[in-house]
Every structure is written in C-alpha cells, then in structure tokens.
Scaffold this active site. Structure first.
Site, mmCIF file in Angstrom:
data_model
loop_
_atom_site.group_PDB
_atom_site.id
_atom_site.type_symbol
_atom_site.label_atom_id
_atom_site.label_comp_id
_atom_site.label_asym_id
_atom_site.label_seq_id
_atom_site.Cartn_x
_atom_site.Cartn_y
_atom_site.Cartn_z
ATOM 1 N N ARG A 1 -8.588 -0.673 4.571
ATOM 2 C CA ARG A 1 -7.690 0.337 3.997
ATOM 3 C C ARG A 1 -6.362 -0.284 3.584
ATOM 4 N NH1 ARG A 1 -5.924 4.428 7.707
ATOM 5 N NH2 ARG A 1 -4.567 4.667 5.934
ATOM 6 N N ASP B 1 4.624 0.658 12.001
ATOM 7 C CA ASP B 1 3.437 -0.010 11.442
ATOM 8 C C ASP B 1 3.342 -1.488 11.830
ATOM 9 O OD1 ASP B 1 2.618 2.330 10.300
ATOM 10 O OD2 ASP B 1 3.104 1.789 8.237
ATOM 11 N N CYS C 1 -5.053 12.416 13.288
ATOM 12 C CA CYS C 1 -5.750 11.146 13.149
ATOM 13 C C CYS C 1 -5.570 10.369 14.433
ATOM 14 C CB CYS C 1 -5.285 10.371 11.926
ATOM 15 S SG CYS C 1 -3.700 9.599 12.120
ATOM 16 N N ILE D 1 7.772 7.113 17.030
ATOM 17 C CA ILE D 1 7.385 7.849 15.814
ATOM 18 C C ILE D 1 6.097 8.649 16.023
ATOM 19 C CG2 ILE D 1 6.895 7.660 13.327
ATOM 20 C CD1 ILE D 1 9.685 6.678 13.944
ATOM 21 N N ARG E 1 -4.838 10.340 4.697
ATOM 22 C CA ARG E 1 -3.845 11.409 4.805
ATOM 23 C C ARG E 1 -2.850 11.394 3.662
ATOM 24 N NH1 ARG E 1 -2.963 13.701 9.222
ATOM 25 N NH2 ARG E 1 -0.815 13.943 8.559
ATOM 26 N N ARG F 1 0.215 14.393 13.411
ATOM 27 C CA ARG F 1 0.691 14.193 12.045
ATOM 28 C C ARG F 1 0.661 15.463 11.192
ATOM 29 N NH1 ARG F 1 -1.167 8.434 9.876
ATOM 30 N NH2 ARG F 1 0.799 8.619 8.804
ATOM 31 N N LYS G 1 0.842 -1.213 0.000
ATOM 32 C CA LYS G 1 0.000 0.000 0.000
ATOM 33 C C LYS G 1 0.869 1.252 0.000
ATOM 34 C CE LYS G 1 -1.791 1.686 4.015
ATOM 35 N NZ LYS G 1 -1.411 3.120 4.122
ATOM 36 N N ASN G 2 1.866 1.293 0.871
ATOM 37 C CA ASN G 2 2.645 2.523 1.030
ATOM 38 C C ASN G 2 3.631 2.765 -0.114
ATOM 39 O OD1 ASN G 2 1.270 3.072 3.318
ATOM 40 N ND2 ASN G 2 2.960 2.690 4.739
HETATM 41 C C1 UD1 Z 1 4.301 7.008 6.492
HETATM 42 C C2 UD1 Z 1 3.462 5.786 6.243
HETATM 43 C C3 UD1 Z 1 2.867 5.280 7.558
HETATM 44 C C4 UD1 Z 1 3.975 5.056 8.578
HETATM 45 C C5 UD1 Z 1 4.855 6.282 8.720
HETATM 46 C C6 UD1 Z 1 6.071 6.050 9.588
HETATM 47 C C7 UD1 Z 1 2.675 6.096 3.984
HETATM 48 C C8 UD1 Z 1 1.532 6.393 3.084
HETATM 49 N N1 UD1 Z 1 2.411 6.115 5.297
HETATM 50 O O1 UD1 Z 1 3.452 8.018 7.009
HETATM 51 O O2 UD1 Z 1 2.179 4.062 7.296
HETATM 52 O O3 UD1 Z 1 3.401 4.759 9.834
HETATM 53 O O4 UD1 Z 1 5.341 6.701 7.422
HETATM 54 O O5 UD1 Z 1 6.821 4.983 9.089
HETATM 55 O O6 UD1 Z 1 3.765 5.821 3.539
HETATM 56 N N2 UD1 Z 1 6.313 14.707 10.847
HETATM 57 C C9 UD1 Z 1 6.289 16.040 11.147
HETATM 58 N N3 UD1 Z 1 6.053 16.926 10.153
HETATM 59 C C10 UD1 Z 1 5.823 16.528 8.864
HETATM 60 C C11 UD1 Z 1 5.855 15.169 8.557
HETATM 61 C C12 UD1 Z 1 6.100 14.258 9.577
HETATM 62 O O7 UD1 Z 1 6.484 16.424 12.293
HETATM 63 O O8 UD1 Z 1 5.612 17.386 7.995
HETATM 64 C C13 UD1 Z 1 6.575 13.698 11.907
HETATM 65 C C14 UD1 Z 1 5.381 12.785 12.167
HETATM 66 O O9 UD1 Z 1 4.458 13.358 13.047
HETATM 67 C C15 UD1 Z 1 6.066 11.564 12.731
HETATM 68 C C16 UD1 Z 1 7.384 11.503 11.941
HETATM 69 O O10 UD1 Z 1 7.573 12.822 11.435
HETATM 70 O O11 UD1 Z 1 6.373 11.757 14.085
HETATM 71 C C17 UD1 Z 1 7.431 10.536 10.791
HETATM 72 O O12 UD1 Z 1 6.236 10.655 10.039
HETATM 73 P P1 UD1 Z 1 6.211 10.384 8.478
HETATM 74 O O13 UD1 Z 1 7.354 9.518 8.087
HETATM 75 O O14 UD1 Z 1 6.054 11.674 7.771
HETATM 76 O O15 UD1 Z 1 4.860 9.561 8.311
HETATM 77 P P2 UD1 Z 1 3.945 9.536 7.032
HETATM 78 O O16 UD1 Z 1 4.789 9.807 5.841
HETATM 79 O O17 UD1 Z 1 2.733 10.361 7.265
#
Ligand code: UD1
Length: 427
Positions: free
Chosen positions: A406, A312, A116, A334, A92, A121, A22-23
C-alpha cells in the site's frame, strides 16, 4: 498470498532513491476532481493505494493514464459521485473525494470507512466542517449522503484535533465556496502545503500555508493543474532507520530533509551520525579514532501532529530502539491502537512492555534480535517488522505483505540495492 522473506544480519550500504509521497499523491489526485480538463501530476508513486484511488475515480467517469511517474488525469466527465464500500474499506483515504465532489457537483455519496487496525478513526470532523459550509450530510446504510441545498458558503471551521485528511477535505470544498472560509487548528503537514500549492496554481486563493490557520477566499472556478508530488518523508525515514538498525551506512536521495525535523534530531540523540544536503540525508555510525562505534542509545519519543514526531514512523523507531543499549519510552498520542507490531517484535526476542498508550522498550543491543515468522497488521507496523528482520540473525518471514504494498514503492528492489537479502515467496 505472498510473504516477504529476509535473511537478516547484513549491514545496509549505499544509496536509495525516495519516491513521491503516498499521503500527498492521494489528496492531489482527489483535487483533480475540482476542475474539468486534463491534469498532470508528477512524481506519483505506483502503489496499491494510488491504484485504488484511480479505480475509484475511474468508476466516476474520470480517465487517467500513467507514463513512468507522471499521471495524466482527465476529470471532465464526472458521472457517478459515489465512493462505494468495496473500495473505501480497502483504503480510508478514499474519503478525500468527499470535499471536491460537493464543491464541483453539489453532491456526493461516500461510504463511511469503518475502524481499522490502528484505531476507530472517525470522520466526524470532515462531516462537521462540510456542514459548516452549507452541506447537508445524512448518514444512512453506512454511507454519507452529502448535498448542497443552495450554495456552498464560506465559514469558520475549528478542528478539535488537527486532522490531516479533514483539513484537506475542507480545503478542497472551500476553494469553490462563496466567500471566505477560515480553518482553525488545521493540520500543518508538508502534504497539506503540497495540496495548497497545487490548488493555488489552479486559481484558488489560500493563505496561511504552513500555519494552523488557513484562510480560503472562494473562487468561481479552477483550471487544470500541473503539479509535482513532494518526496515521501515516511519512506525516507523508514530507510534511514533500516540502515541504522542493520548497523550500516547509507544515503537516502531525492528527499526533503526539512520535512523530517523530529526524526533527524531523535536519530542524532541516539548517537547516529546524520548529515544533510538540500535533497539527501546520510546516516551512519561515528568514527572514534579509526574505530566505527556501532552503538545506539535509548531515546524517548512522543508522537504528535507535524512538526512533532510522526505517528507513521513510530513503529519503525520502536524496532530501532529494541536494538539500543538502553531504555526508551514511546508514547503514541494520535491513534489508540498503534502498537500491533509489539507482539510480533516479541516473537523476534524484543523486550517491550505496553502500558496504555505507552511502550517501554528495553534495548538489548545491535544484533540481539532473531529471525521469526511474523504477521503484518498494518502498513507502518509491517515496515517495523521489515526493519527488525533486516537487523535480525537468520530468516524472517513476514506474511500479509499487501499492507506493505500500500505504501512502499519497489520495496524489494530498493532494499536489494542496499545489499539486503530479501525476496517474495508464495505462502
Ligand atoms: C493521515 C495520514 C496517516 C497518518 C495520520 C496522522 C493520509 C492519507 N493519512 O490520516 O498516514 O497516520 O494522518 O498523521 O494522509 N480524528 C477524529 N475525527 C475525524 C478525523 C480525525 O477524531 O473526523 C482523529 C483521529 O482519530 C486521530 C487524529 O484525529 O486521533 C488525527 O487523525 P487524522 O490526522 O485525521 O488522520 P488521517 O487524516 O486519517
């Protein structure tokens, strides 16, 4: 609404085929927005999330059709560069269209995802990174309005924390920017390598694949892709844990064991027998002089960006640890609120204490959980309840199973194939 019913206590046995990730599917689908023409994506899982993204791209004028696991996406017509709240709120990862839209059209309007179940996030890294490339982002009415006033231009972007979709968005914007972009402290997940391979096959110039420093030399234009989605490491890990938790023995096929380094080590530390081939992993209990020793040891985990232990797969491992013969410390680094499954596991008899971002699990041994009515709260929390239900004595009912839909393709069919007694019922 439907609920999932499980009659637990059956040791799972046999083979289960892993679907495309999925990701990885989501960013690769978004990347088709970068080049007009028909793209071919193979091994695409048919999930609620991939359908949501197709709907979102369909609203923009993109045409698509599916033949088995192959998606044909024609992104020649891009009329509305907008991702509305109605769709973004259900997924998201819709924010992944932001990078490709500004790269191709010089503008995008994307609803800001709210928080969420698992945490706030934010998307500040995505916005900061795009601004470094010359995108003017205005935040108004819950939307990000992104406009390139003159030209998208390469720059250095440093991530305070490696963000998976943040890195993907920046990669997709930088490939068509003028000059060189360097992404520092970038995420290194296998799904990012999958995206880099696709973009390079379209004519992009990205180096540093597999490292936390990615160098992108912008090109004028890209051509349509023919790319294959990598196997879903989270789905593979979920089935491995489910087989172990049920006291069974089985093989996940069509997967990439190299993408699960930390989980496989943790399972081995827990005393499970784990063997790998190039594209399959078998799990079971060791045979000690003719006797199968069905015992799981308590093991600690701490989630971290890849190649660390994946967040995850945290909830699923916790379900396994409730069945161990010892104690386990589980640290979530995370997301700030990723223990929603704990209260539901308590209902099944698990002993878990939470202290901030740490959970202390006192394992009560295999067959110690009891079936109960529980509620799914997010995708991976739900899969931990499925694992607990498969291992528990008696009947478990899991409500709000749309969360599972999902991210897990053909969940019921795959579990039934392993001998589980599981079905859907109307609530
Ligand atoms: C992706 C995955 C999700 C997984 C996560 C962490 C997809 C579609 N989803 O989510 O399944 O659980 O990686 O492996 O690939 N952060 C910020 N600011 C930002 C972006 C992130 O502070 O602009 C923080 C987040 O709150 C979190 C950390 O960075 O603490 C990592 O998040 P991130 O890797 O961005 O997660 P996603 O890409 O949303």
């Amino acid at each position: 609404m439907e609920k999932l019913v499980i009659e637990g206590g059956v040791p799972l046995k046999g083979n289960v085929r892993i679907s495309g990730a999925k990701n990885a599917a989501l960013p690769l689908m978004a990347a088709t927005l970068l080049a007009p023409g028909e793209h071919v994506l193979r091994n695409v899982p048919d999930l609620r999330d991939t359908r949501t993204l197709l709907r979102l791209m369909g609203n923009m004028g993109v045409k698509s059709r599916r033949e088995d696991d192959v998606l044909y996406i024609d992104s020649t017509n891009l009329e509305h560069a907008e991702a509305p709240y109605e769709l973004v709120k259900t997924m998201r990862a819709s924010v992944l269209v932001l990078g490709p839209l500004v790269a191709r059209l010089g503008r995008a309007r994307v609803s800001r995802p709210g928080g969420c179940a698992i945490g706030a996030r934010p998307i500040d890294f995505h916005i900061m990174g795009l601004e470094h490339l010359g995108v003017r982002c205005t935040l108004e009415d819950g939307y990000v309005d992104a406009v390139v006033d003159s030209e998208l231009t390469g720059n250095v972007v440093y991530f305070d924390i490696p963000s998976v979709t943040g890195t993907e968005n920046l990669l997709m914007a930088a490939v068509l920017a003028k000059g060189q972009t360097v992404l520092k402290n970038a995420a290194r997940e296998p799904e990012i390598e999958n995206l880099i391979d696709m973009l390079n096959s379209m004519g992009a110039k990205i180096s540093g694949r597999g490292s936390d420093k990615l160098i992108i030399d912008g090109v004028e234009s890209l051509t349509p892709a023919d790319a294959t989605i990598i196997p879903d490491r989270i789905e593979a890990g979920t089935y491995l844990i489910a087989i172990a938790a049920s006291g069974g023995c089985g093989t996940v096929t069509h997967c990439n064991p190299g993408h699960l380094p930390s989980l496989l080590e943790k399972l081995r530390h827990a005393g499970l027998l784990v063997t790998e081939t190039e594209d399959s992993i078998t799990i079971g209990f060791p045979d000690k002089e003719g006797d199968i020793e069905r015992h799981i040891s308590g093991v600690d985990i701490k989630t971290a960006p890849y190649p660390g232990y994946p967040t995850d797969l945290q909830a699923q491992f916790m379900a396994l640890m409730t069945l161990s013969g010892g104690n386990s410390v589980i640290k979530e680094t995370i997301f700030e609120n990723r223990f929603m499954h704990v209260a539901e596991l308590h209902r099944m008899g698990a002993q878990i204490k939470i202290d901030g971002r740490t959970a202390l699990v006192s394992g009560l041994g295999l067959n110690s959980l009891d079936g109960a009515q529980v509620m799914a709260t997010d995708l991976r929390a739900s899969s931990s309840l499925v694992i607990a239900g498969l291992a528990a004595r008696g009947r478990t009912e899991i409500s709000r199973i749309y969360h599972l839909e999902r991210g897990y393709e053909n969940l019921i069919e795959k579990l039934t194939g392993l001998g589980a007694r599981v079905w859907k019922e109307a609530e």
